[in-house]
Design a protein around this motif. Structure first.
Motif, PDB file in Angstrom:
ATOM      1  N   SER A 192       0.825  -1.206   0.000  1.00 53.85           N
ATOM      2  CA  SER A 192       0.000   0.000   0.000  1.00 53.85           C
ATOM      3  C   SER A 192       0.863   1.261   0.000  1.00 53.85           C
ATOM      4  CB  SER A 192      -0.936   0.020   1.222  1.00 53.85           C
ATOM      5  OG  SER A 192      -0.195   0.195   2.427  1.00 53.85           O
ATOM      6  N   ILE A 193       2.150   1.100   0.306  1.00 50.78           N
ATOM      7  CA  ILE A 193       3.075   2.240   0.291  1.00 50.78           C
ATOM      8  C   ILE A 193       3.581   2.415  -1.136  1.00 50.78           C
ATOM      9  CG2 ILE A 193       5.227   3.183   1.192  1.00 50.78           C
ATOM     10  CD1 ILE A 193       4.830   1.424   3.673  1.00 50.78           C
ATOM     11  N   THR A 194       3.141   3.479  -1.798  1.00 46.15           N
ATOM     12  CA  THR A 194       3.518   3.709  -3.193  1.00 46.15           C
ATOM     13  C   THR A 194       4.220   5.046  -3.408  1.00 46.15           C
ATOM     14  OG1 THR A 194       1.321   4.631  -3.635  1.00 46.15           O
ATOM     15  CG2 THR A 194       1.630   2.273  -4.050  1.00 46.15           C
ATOM     16  N   ASP A 195       4.097   5.959  -2.470  1.00 51.28           N
ATOM     17  CA  ASP A 195       4.758   7.251  -2.608  1.00 51.28           C
ATOM     18  C   ASP A 195       6.280   7.077  -2.513  1.00 51.28           C
ATOM     19  OD1 ASP A 195       4.608  10.340  -2.494  1.00 51.28           O
ATOM     20  OD2 ASP A 195       5.876   9.818  -0.787  1.00 51.28           O
ATOM     21  N   PRO A 196       7.037   7.622  -3.465  1.00 55.38           N
ATOM     22  CA  PRO A 196       8.493   7.439  -3.453  1.00 55.38           C
ATOM     23  C   PRO A 196       9.163   7.866  -2.152  1.00 55.38           C
ATOM     24  CG  PRO A 196       7.801   8.318  -5.560  1.00 55.38           C
ATOM     25  CD  PRO A 196       6.597   8.342  -4.673  1.00 55.38           C
ATOM     26  N   LYS A 197       8.722   8.963  -1.558  1.00 57.57           N
ATOM     27  CA  LYS A 197       9.327   9.415  -0.304  1.00 57.57           C
ATOM     28  C   LYS A 197       9.030   8.437   0.831  1.00 57.57           C
ATOM     29  CE  LYS A 197       9.425  14.369  -1.332  1.00 57.57           C
ATOM     30  NZ  LYS A 197       8.942  15.714  -0.934  1.00 57.57           N
ATOM     31  N   GLU A 198       7.815   7.906   0.837  1.00 59.47           N
ATOM     32  CA  GLU A 198       7.467   6.933   1.872  1.00 59.47           C
ATOM     33  C   GLU A 198       8.202   5.613   1.656  1.00 59.47           C
ATOM     34  OE1 GLU A 198       5.449   7.158   4.736  1.00 59.47           O
ATOM     35  OE2 GLU A 198       5.913   9.249   4.266  1.00 59.47           O
ATOM     36  N   ARG A 199       8.379   5.230   0.400  1.00 64.69           N
ATOM     37  CA  ARG A 199       9.134   4.007   0.127  1.00 64.69           C
ATOM     38  C   ARG A 199      10.586   4.157   0.578  1.00 64.69           C
ATOM     39  NH1 ARG A 199       7.192   1.625  -5.793  1.00 64.69           N
ATOM     40  NH2 ARG A 199       5.352   0.519  -4.993  1.00 64.69           N
ATOM     41  N   GLN A 200      11.169   5.324   0.341  1.00 67.81           N
ATOM     42  CA  GLN A 200      12.539   5.526   0.806  1.00 67.81           C
ATOM     43  C   GLN A 200      12.599   5.464   2.327  1.00 67.81           C
ATOM     44  OE1 GLN A 200      14.804   8.483  -1.158  1.00 67.81           O
ATOM     45  NE2 GLN A 200      16.304   8.702   0.469  1.00 67.81           N
ATOM     46  N   LYS A 201      11.600   6.027   2.975  1.00 67.91           N
ATOM     47  CA  LYS A 201      11.551   6.012   4.434  1.00 67.91           C
ATOM     48  C   LYS A 201      11.416   4.592   4.972  1.00 67.91           C
ATOM     49  CE  LYS A 201       8.606   7.627   8.258  1.00 67.91           C
ATOM     50  NZ  LYS A 201       7.375   8.421   8.580  1.00 67.91           N
ATOM     51  N   HIS A 202      10.567   3.794   4.353  1.00 67.03           N
ATOM     52  CA  HIS A 202      10.279   2.454   4.870  1.00 67.03           C
ATOM     53  C   HIS A 202      11.251   1.389   4.360  1.00 67.03           C
ATOM     54  CE1 HIS A 202       6.335   2.964   6.955  1.00 67.03           C
ATOM     55  NE2 HIS A 202       6.292   4.046   6.196  1.00 67.03           N
ATOM     56  N   PHE A 203      11.678   1.517   3.097  1.00 67.23           N
ATOM     57  CA  PHE A 203      12.430   0.433   2.471  1.00 67.23           C
ATOM     58  C   PHE A 203      13.835   0.828   2.035  1.00 67.23           C
ATOM     59  CE2 PHE A 203       7.870  -0.254   1.072  1.00 67.23           C
ATOM     60  CZ  PHE A 203       7.571  -1.106   2.129  1.00 67.23           C
ATOM     61  N   GLY A 204      14.243   2.056   2.325  1.00 68.19           N
ATOM     62  CA  GLY A 204      15.623   2.442   2.070  1.00 68.19           C
ATOM     63  C   GLY A 204      15.895   3.066   0.724  1.00 68.19           C
ATOM     64  N   GLN A 205      14.933   2.974  -0.218  1.00 66.74           N
ATOM     65  CA  GLN A 205      15.116   3.571  -1.537  1.00 66.74           C
ATOM     66  C   GLN A 205      13.738   3.818  -2.146  1.00 66.74           C
ATOM     67  OE1 GLN A 205      18.519   2.172  -3.828  1.00 66.74           O
ATOM     68  NE2 GLN A 205      17.307   2.275  -5.719  1.00 66.74           N
ATOM     69  N   TYR A 206      13.640   4.858  -2.961  1.00 60.10           N
ATOM     70  CA  TYR A 206      12.342   5.322  -3.447  1.00 60.10           C
ATOM     71  C   TYR A 206      11.606   4.308  -4.326  1.00 60.10           C
ATOM     72  CZ  TYR A 206      14.347   6.088  -8.087  1.00 60.10           C
ATOM     73  OH  TYR A 206      14.933   5.898  -9.309  1.00 60.10           O
ATOM     74  N   ASP A 207      12.348   3.383  -4.958  1.00 62.86           N
ATOM     75  CA  ASP A 207      11.712   2.428  -5.861  1.00 62.86           C
ATOM     76  C   ASP A 207      11.771   0.993  -5.343  1.00 62.86           C
ATOM     77  OD1 ASP A 207      14.437   2.285  -6.152  1.00 62.86           O
ATOM     78  OD2 ASP A 207      14.422   2.221  -8.350  1.00 62.86           O
ATOM     79  N   HIS A 208      12.038   0.813  -4.053  1.00 58.19           N
ATOM     80  CA  HIS A 208      11.998  -0.509  -3.443  1.00 58.19           C
ATOM     81  C   HIS A 208      10.612  -0.776  -2.861  1.00 58.19           C
ATOM     82  CE1 HIS A 208      16.636  -0.856  -2.693  1.00 58.19           C
ATOM     83  NE2 HIS A 208      16.330  -0.648  -3.946  1.00 58.19           N
ATOM     84  N   VAL A 209      10.227  -2.045  -2.819  1.00 53.40           N
ATOM     85  CA  VAL A 209       8.919  -2.397  -2.259  1.00 53.40           C
ATOM     86  C   VAL A 209       9.048  -3.241  -0.993  1.00 53.40           C
ATOM     87  CG1 VAL A 209       7.798  -2.271  -4.502  1.00 53.40           C
ATOM     88  CG2 VAL A 209       8.693  -4.479  -3.711  1.00 53.40           C
ATOM     89  N   ARG A 210      10.285  -3.505  -0.538  1.00 51.33           N
ATOM     90  CA  ARG A 210      10.459  -4.303   0.681  1.00 51.33           C
ATOM     91  C   ARG A 210      11.889  -4.174   1.204  1.00 51.33           C
ATOM     92  NH1 ARG A 210      10.007  -7.832  -3.461  1.00 51.33           N
ATOM     93  NH2 ARG A 210       7.873  -8.365  -2.923  1.00 51.33           N
TER      94      ARG A 210
END
Length: 240
Positions: free
Chosen positions: A174-192
């Motif tokens: 559900s996290i799709t925003d690039p800034k949130e992905r970087q915050k959660h997964f370490g990089q803007y285009d990572h999903v996990r």
């Protein structure tokens, strides 16, 4: 264009950074320092000025050189999303029947989606696929495609960003925003962020897995000289 510019600039870069503190095993050259690298907090002495290799690349190169017949045996290789320095070197190796593939890169041999690879079953002896699966929502489908196109008794290397402290992989689609992905997964285009159950995912599609801390085979002095990360895992897969 950026790749060509980096190649042209290498002689100048080497003159700036040459020394005897660090050695890049890929080009054999020594440097007074490596460059910092990383999203957010940067790692000191991580990026080689000559080959643009990171710790994981140098660890893989050393493993291939010291522990395999990759540089001598006639083998068919598939390289997904190839690192530019490896692509350049592997394409020149006469013992390799080498195919590079990626969905977007303009420098590869085959435009290919890892979820639906355009190769026949059991096509390759060796598969290299580094820092790709963390971008793929259906990573098990991608793993099953790698398994399908690998020959029996084949092997490969499939590095991913991992947190060894995590028992279970952290993912939230559900996290799709690039800034949130970087915050959660370490990089803007990572999903996990992969945890130690990454190896169970690989096993679930049929692979045998070697959880290899290859950098620890070297002395502390050599770990520092090659700028390796002591606790970085080199995931080696095999199809028996």
């Amino acid at each position: 264009m950026l790749i060509q510019l980096s190649i042209l600039a290498r002689p100048v870069i080497y003159q700036i950074f040459k020394g005897d503190r660090f050695t890049d095993p890929i080009d054999g050259k020594s440097y007074r320092k490596f460059l910092p690298y990383g999203y957010g907090k940067q790692r000191e002495n991580a990026l080689s000025p000559g080959t643009l290799s990171l710790e994981r690349h140098r660890q893989m190169w050393l493993y291939l050189k010291n522990e395999t017949d990759f540089f001598s045996k006639n083998i068919k290789v598939l390289h997904i999303a190839p690192e530019q320095e490896f692509l350049r070197r592997f394409k020149k190796m006469k013992n390799l029947d080498y195919t590079s593939a990626d969905l977007y890169s303009p420098i590869v041999d085959v435009k290919a989606d890892i979820l639906d690879l355009p190769f026949e079953d059991a096509s390759f002896d060796v598969i290299i696929c580094n820092h790709v699966l963390e971008h793929i929502v259906d990573d098990r489908k991608a793993m099953s495609e790698l398994y399908r196109v690998m020959r029996k008794d084949g092997w490969g290397i499939v590095q991913v960003p991992m947190k060894n402290s995590l028992a279970e992989t952290y993912e939230d689609f559900s996290i799709t925003d690039p800034k949130e992905r970087q915050k959660h997964f370490g990089q803007y285009d990572h999903v996990r962020w992969y945890g130690m159950d990454y190896f169970d995912r690989l096993k679930s599609v049929g692979f045998e897995v070697d959880i290899n801390y290859y950098s620890q085979n070297f002395s502390e002095n050599d770990q520092k000289r090659f700028a390796l990360q002591k606790n970085e895992i080199l995931p080696i897969i095999r199809k028996l």
